[in-house]
Design an enzyme around this catalytic site. Structure first.
Site, PDB file in Angstrom:
ATOM      1  N   GLY A  12     -28.853  19.599 -14.946  1.00  0.00           N
ATOM      2  CA  GLY A  12     -27.849  20.667 -14.903  1.00  0.00           C
ATOM      3  C   GLY A  12     -26.601  20.301 -14.109  1.00  0.00           C
ATOM      4  N   ARG A 111     -34.059  33.667  -1.131  1.00  0.00           N
ATOM      5  CA  ARG A 111     -33.124  33.432  -0.017  1.00  0.00           C
ATOM      6  C   ARG A 111     -33.220  34.499   1.078  1.00  0.00           C
ATOM      7  NH1 ARG A 111     -27.759  32.299  -3.403  1.00  0.00           N
ATOM      8  NH2 ARG A 111     -28.134  30.129  -3.987  1.00  0.00           N
ATOM      9  N   CYS A 150     -22.732  29.787  -3.169  1.00  0.00           N
ATOM     10  CA  CYS A 150     -21.516  28.989  -2.926  1.00  0.00           C
ATOM     11  C   CYS A 150     -20.359  29.800  -2.332  1.00  0.00           C
ATOM     12  CB  CYS A 150     -21.069  28.319  -4.218  1.00  0.00           C
ATOM     13  SG  CYS A 150     -21.168  29.394  -5.654  1.00  0.00           S
ATOM     14  N   SER A 179     -17.070  26.465 -12.842  1.00  0.00           N
ATOM     15  CA  SER A 179     -18.275  25.627 -12.672  1.00  0.00           C
ATOM     16  C   SER A 179     -19.384  26.391 -11.955  1.00  0.00           C
ATOM     17  CB  SER A 179     -17.949  24.338 -11.917  1.00  0.00           C
ATOM     18  OG  SER A 179     -17.399  24.633 -10.649  1.00  0.00           O
ATOM     19  N   HIS A 242     -13.860  27.465  -4.859  1.00  0.00           N
ATOM     20  CA  HIS A 242     -13.775  28.927  -4.725  1.00  0.00           C
ATOM     21  C   HIS A 242     -12.779  29.257  -3.613  1.00  0.00           C
ATOM     22  CE1 HIS A 242     -16.962  29.196  -7.506  1.00  0.00           C
ATOM     23  NE2 HIS A 242     -17.946  29.625  -6.736  1.00  0.00           N
TER      24      HIS A 242
HETATM   25  N1  LIG Z   1     -23.044  25.751 -10.434  1.00  0.00           N
HETATM   26  C1  LIG Z   1     -22.804  26.112  -9.189  1.00  0.00           C
HETATM   27  O1  LIG Z   1     -21.703  25.989  -8.608  1.00  0.00           O
HETATM   28  C2  LIG Z   1     -23.884  26.715  -8.416  1.00  0.00           C
HETATM   29  C3  LIG Z   1     -25.170  26.920  -8.933  1.00  0.00           C
HETATM   30  N2  LIG Z   1     -26.136  27.422  -8.154  1.00  0.00           N
HETATM   31  C4  LIG Z   1     -27.520  27.661  -8.593  1.00  0.00           C
HETATM   32  O2  LIG Z   1     -28.166  26.404  -8.841  1.00  0.00           O
HETATM   33  C5  LIG Z   1     -29.073  26.518  -9.921  1.00  0.00           C
HETATM   34  C6  LIG Z   1     -28.690  25.567 -11.022  1.00  0.00           C
HETATM   35  O3  LIG Z   1     -27.397  25.862 -11.498  1.00  0.00           O
HETATM   36  P1  LIG Z   1     -26.678  24.970 -12.582  1.00  0.00           P
HETATM   37  O4  LIG Z   1     -26.921  23.536 -12.279  1.00  0.00           O
HETATM   38  O5  LIG Z   1     -25.302  25.465 -12.658  1.00  0.00           O
HETATM   39  O6  LIG Z   1     -27.514  25.345 -13.919  1.00  0.00           O
HETATM   40  P2  LIG Z   1     -27.627  24.576 -15.292  1.00  0.00           P
HETATM   41  O7  LIG Z   1     -27.941  25.592 -16.306  1.00  0.00           O
HETATM   42  O8  LIG Z   1     -26.451  23.684 -15.500  1.00  0.00           O
HETATM   43  O9  LIG Z   1     -28.944  23.624 -15.086  1.00  0.00           O
HETATM   44  C7  LIG Z   1     -30.241  24.142 -15.021  1.00  0.00           C
HETATM   45  C8  LIG Z   1     -31.269  23.046 -14.817  1.00  0.00           C
HETATM   46  O10 LIG Z   1     -32.576  23.615 -14.777  1.00  0.00           O
HETATM   47  C9  LIG Z   1     -33.377  23.084 -15.850  1.00  0.00           C
HETATM   48  N3  LIG Z   1     -34.215  24.146 -16.426  1.00  0.00           N
HETATM   49  C10 LIG Z   1     -33.823  25.228 -17.127  1.00  0.00           C
HETATM   50  N4  LIG Z   1     -34.906  25.974 -17.501  1.00  0.00           N
HETATM   51  C11 LIG Z   1     -35.987  25.320 -17.029  1.00  0.00           C
HETATM   52  C12 LIG Z   1     -37.389  25.578 -17.090  1.00  0.00           C
HETATM   53  N5  LIG Z   1     -37.886  26.642 -17.727  1.00  0.00           N
HETATM   54  N6  LIG Z   1     -38.216  24.706 -16.472  1.00  0.00           N
HETATM   55  C13 LIG Z   1     -37.727  23.622 -15.843  1.00  0.00           C
HETATM   56  N7  LIG Z   1     -36.417  23.316 -15.754  1.00  0.00           N
HETATM   57  C14 LIG Z   1     -35.554  24.159 -16.334  1.00  0.00           C
HETATM   58  C15 LIG Z   1     -32.394  22.574 -16.871  1.00  0.00           C
HETATM   59  O11 LIG Z   1     -33.014  21.574 -17.672  1.00  0.00           O
HETATM   60  P3  LIG Z   1     -32.598  21.294 -19.222  1.00  0.00           P
HETATM   61  O12 LIG Z   1     -31.341  20.486 -19.207  1.00  0.00           O
HETATM   62  O13 LIG Z   1     -33.750  20.545 -19.744  1.00  0.00           O
HETATM   63  O14 LIG Z   1     -32.420  22.645 -19.868  1.00  0.00           O
HETATM   64  C16 LIG Z   1     -31.312  22.017 -15.945  1.00  0.00           C
HETATM   65  O15 LIG Z   1     -31.734  20.778 -15.442  1.00  0.00           O
HETATM   66  C17 LIG Z   1     -29.041  27.992 -10.336  1.00  0.00           C
HETATM   67  O16 LIG Z   1     -30.040  28.691  -9.659  1.00  0.00           O
HETATM   68  C18 LIG Z   1     -27.650  28.447  -9.878  1.00  0.00           C
HETATM   69  O17 LIG Z   1     -27.612  29.830  -9.687  1.00  0.00           O
HETATM   70  C19 LIG Z   1     -25.828  27.707  -6.872  1.00  0.00           C
HETATM   71  C20 LIG Z   1     -24.599  27.542  -6.342  1.00  0.00           C
HETATM   72  C21 LIG Z   1     -23.536  27.038  -7.092  1.00  0.00           C
HETATM   73  N1  LIG Z   2     -22.792  32.786  -8.851  1.00  0.00           N
HETATM   74  C1  LIG Z   2     -22.047  31.661  -8.320  1.00  0.00           C
HETATM   75  C2  LIG Z   2     -22.842  30.398  -8.398  1.00  0.00           C
HETATM   76  C3  LIG Z   2     -24.313  30.602  -8.241  1.00  0.00           C
HETATM   77  O1  LIG Z   2     -25.025  30.180  -9.092  1.00  0.00           O
HETATM   78  O2  LIG Z   2     -24.711  31.261  -7.176  1.00  0.00           O
HETATM   79  P1  LIG Z   2     -26.243  31.423  -6.716  1.00  0.00           P
HETATM   80  O3  LIG Z   2     -26.648  30.115  -6.112  1.00  0.00           O
HETATM   81  O4  LIG Z   2     -26.242  32.503  -5.694  1.00  0.00           O
HETATM   82  O5  LIG Z   2     -27.060  31.786  -7.908  1.00  0.00           O
HETATM   83  C4  LIG Z   2     -20.744  31.501  -9.077  1.00  0.00           C
HETATM   84  O6  LIG Z   2     -20.729  31.986 -10.145  1.00  0.00           O
HETATM   85  O7  LIG Z   2     -19.799  30.874  -8.660  1.00  0.00           O
END
Ligand SMILES: NC(=O)C1=CN([C@@H]2O[C@H](COP(=O)(O)OP(=O)(O)OC[C@H]3O[C@@H](n4cnc5c(N)ncnc54)[C@H](OP(=O)(O)O)[C@@H]3O)[C@@H](O)[C@H]2O)C=CC1
Ligand SMILES: N[C@@H](CC(=O)OP(=O)(O)O)C(=O)O
Length: 344
Positions: A12, A111, A150, A179, A242
């Site tokens: 991801g 959290r 974030c 993002s 942000h």
């Molecule tokens: N993007 C950001 O700036 C921020 C994100 N977050 C948090 O971090 C986490 C990840 O976000 P992000 O990287 O943007 O998400 P993405 O959707 O880009 O990535 C998700 C990841 O989890 C995997 N996944 C999805 N479903 C399953 C499942 N059922 N079992 C196992 N693995 C799974 C996906 O694998 P596959 O590719 O195989 O589907 C992928 O590797 C979330 O909880 C989000 O809220 C927190 C702060 C900031």
């Molecule tokens: N919700 C935040 C990113 C995020 O995924 O937050 P959290 O880690 O609390 O799920 C944003 O959209 O910028």
């Protein structure tokens, strides 16, 4: 000797940033990558739609993606970084900790649990000792520490710098990059030439996580800080970074000059990924800006500016790179703290 680490959710947006930060890390060695069933068994280069601004490291590209299951991760992995969707994290993260893995998680599930330390090392490293309470209560051999949301990470260090003035009320309005919603989160038709004044659950996270981070741990339990926080969250068409507008009402007289000095002097740490200057304060009234300032301190610094007096107390703007300081970098920093404090 390096610590063997695994990444849950490695394909991801945050997982890719974790790879970018961990591949050259001198203390951590990437030893396992997991994702969903649709990626399981594939070479990482075929499973991930790689989008960060440096090539996939060769060794990572050839690694086979494992199932997100404790039985599929080698026992000699010492530390797991989790960037799973929170619904998936809620299901599988506890099973990993029960199986003995120590985890630094970026996902929002858990959290606010009383026995899960929510940590920004420069702000509340002492909360990590809550892990002893966690192990007692849950009977885990492993352990779980979380980093905050974030947008929360962007403004809380500035509040921590001002805490000695007695924080009473804080208002914060965010301008959040796309993002943050993940690669498939917001379509171009929704966000180009637009702003969206709603991000699900985000306001609650800023309001509640900030009070937990600023709270006190007495060795047995954690009390949340009494400051009132009101947040308003908006999505705008920037890619990363942000930006937030903040108003702070304090008990004691808090001038813009005193606030700037307190922010500049707020200490960073000696951890490998800590920036030299945690809060960079701009004099220019039109800074910080996402495109220009998000990579300060390799994306790990907070930028602040526009400090002035307002009807509602001190007013300023702050900014952080949401997928580095706000997500992957925050998890890596917590991993470094776990190592320094002897949990690995
Ligand atoms: N993007 C950001 O700036 C921020 C994100 N977050 C948090 O971090 C986490 C990840 O976000 P992000 O990287 O943007 O998400 P993405 O959707 O880009 O990535 C998700 C990841 O989890 C995997 N996944 C999805 N479903 C399953 C499942 N059922 N079992 C196992 N693995 C799974 C996906 O694998 P596959 O590719 O195989 O589907 C992928 O590797 C979330 O909880 C989000 O809220 C927190 C702060 C900031
Ligand atoms: N919700 C935040 C990113 C995020 O995924 O937050 P959290 O880690 O609390 O799920 C944003 O959209 O910028």
């Amino acid at each position: 000797m390096s610590v063997r680490v695994g990444i849950l959710g490695a394909t991801g947006a945050v997982g890719q940033r974790l790879i970018q930060l961990l591949d050259p890390h001198p203390e951590f060695e990437i030893a396992a990558l997991t994702a969903s069933e649709s990626s399981e068994g594939k070479a990482y280069r075929d499973a991930a739609k790689w989008r960060v601004d440096s090539p996939i490291p060769d060794e990572v590209a050839d690694t086979t993606v494992a199932a997100t299951d404790p039985d599929a991760v080698p026992d000699d992995v010492d530390l797991l970084f989790s960037s799973l969707p929170s619904s998936v994290g809620a299901e599988v993260e506890p099973a990993f900790c029960e199986a003995g893995y120590v985890m630094s998680s970026n996902s929002s599930n858990g959290r606010m649990d009383n026995d899960i330390p929510l940590v920004i090392p420069e702000v509340n490293a002492d909360h990590l000792d809550l892990l002893e309470v966690q192990r007692d209560e849950r009977g885990w051999d492993g352990a779980m520490v979380k980093n905050p949301n974030c947008s929360t990470i962007t403004f809380v260090p500035t509040l921590a710098a001002l805490a000695e003035y007695g924080l009473e009320r804080v208002h914060v309005a965010t301008l959040q990059a796309v993002s943050g919603a993940g690669y498939d989160g917001v379509t171009s038709m929704e966000i180009i030439d637009n702003a969206i004044p709603y991000i699900g659950s985000e306001e609650d996270k800023l309001e509640n996580e900030s009070r937990k981070l600023l709270g006190e741990f007495d060795g047995a339990s954690l009390s949340h800080d009494g400051v009132d926080v009101a947040a308003s969250c908006n999505r705008i068409p920037t890619i990363d970074g942000h930006l937030e507008n903040v108003w702070v009402e304090a008990e004691d007289d808090l001038t813009p000059d005193a606030a700037a000095e307190a922010m500049r002097e707020y200490p960073s740490l000696d951890l490998r990924s800590s920036p030299e200057q945690l809060i960079h304060v701009f004099e220019e009234p039109d800074r910080p800006q996402p495109r220009m300032d998000r990579t300060l301190g390799d994306g790990m610094s907070i930028a602040a500016g526009g400090l002035r007096e307002s009807t509602f107390g001190l007013q300023y703007n702050c900014l952080a790179h949401n997928t580095i300081r706000g997500a992957a970098g925050a998890s890596v920093l917590n991993g470094e703290l776990l190592l320094e404090e002897g949990y690995l």
